[in-house]
Design a protein around this motif. Structure first.
Motif, PDB file in Angstrom:
ATOM      1  N   SER A  38     -14.299 -36.919 -82.400  1.00 41.44           N
ATOM      2  CA  SER A  38     -14.392 -38.262 -81.815  1.00 41.44           C
ATOM      3  C   SER A  38     -15.709 -38.412 -81.063  1.00 41.44           C
ATOM      4  CB  SER A  38     -13.207 -38.511 -80.878  1.00 41.44           C
ATOM      5  OG  SER A  38     -13.173 -37.547 -79.861  1.00 41.44           O
ATOM      6  N   CYS A  39     -16.089 -39.632 -80.862  1.00 41.00           N
ATOM      7  CA  CYS A  39     -17.338 -39.939 -80.177  1.00 41.00           C
ATOM      8  C   CYS A  39     -17.323 -39.305 -78.779  1.00 41.00           C
ATOM      9  CB  CYS A  39     -17.509 -41.460 -80.057  1.00 41.00           C
ATOM     10  SG  CYS A  39     -18.996 -41.944 -79.144  1.00 41.00           S
ATOM     11  N   PRO A  40     -18.335 -38.491 -78.446  1.00 42.84           N
ATOM     12  CA  PRO A  40     -18.358 -37.844 -77.135  1.00 42.84           C
ATOM     13  C   PRO A  40     -18.514 -38.820 -75.976  1.00 42.84           C
ATOM     14  CG  PRO A  40     -20.199 -37.092 -78.506  1.00 42.84           C
ATOM     15  CD  PRO A  40     -19.442 -38.103 -79.299  1.00 42.84           C
ATOM     16  N   ASP A  41     -19.006 -40.017 -76.225  1.00 39.72           N
ATOM     17  CA  ASP A  41     -19.207 -40.978 -75.133  1.00 39.72           C
ATOM     18  C   ASP A  41     -18.006 -41.888 -74.907  1.00 39.72           C
ATOM     19  OD1 ASP A  41     -21.669 -39.934 -74.568  1.00 39.72           O
ATOM     20  OD2 ASP A  41     -22.807 -41.551 -75.491  1.00 39.72           O
ATOM     21  N   CYS A  42     -17.398 -42.393 -75.992  1.00 36.64           N
ATOM     22  CA  CYS A  42     -16.316 -43.370 -75.790  1.00 36.64           C
ATOM     23  C   CYS A  42     -14.990 -42.956 -76.427  1.00 36.64           C
ATOM     24  CB  CYS A  42     -16.741 -44.750 -76.284  1.00 36.64           C
ATOM     25  SG  CYS A  42     -16.878 -44.890 -78.066  1.00 36.64           S
ATOM     26  N   GLY A  43     -14.982 -41.895 -77.245  1.00 40.61           N
ATOM     27  CA  GLY A  43     -13.730 -41.354 -77.751  1.00 40.61           C
ATOM     28  C   GLY A  43     -13.172 -41.995 -79.007  1.00 40.61           C
TER      29      GLY A  43
END
Length: 54
Positions: A38-43
């Motif tokens: 998943s995106c490390p910034d927003c999930g």
């Protein structure tokens, strides 16, 4: 250069850099990134990324 960008927050996945903080080694091609990553910034999921050229 082709990269993958999160359509929600703009995070860019660079295949050359990978995401070592989340278990994705440098040089890992987008197709080889696990589907549960998943995106490390927003999930958000991998499906919420689109290819962009920089």
């Amino acid at each position: 250069m082709k990269t993958w960008q999160c359509i929600v927050c703009g995070y860019i996945y660079d295949e050359a850099a990978g995401d070592p903080d989340h278990g994705i080694a440098a040089g890992t091609k987008w197709d080889d990134v696990p589907n549960d990553w998943s995106c490390p910034d927003c999930g958000v999921s991998k499906e919420d990324f689109e290819m962009v050229e920089i």
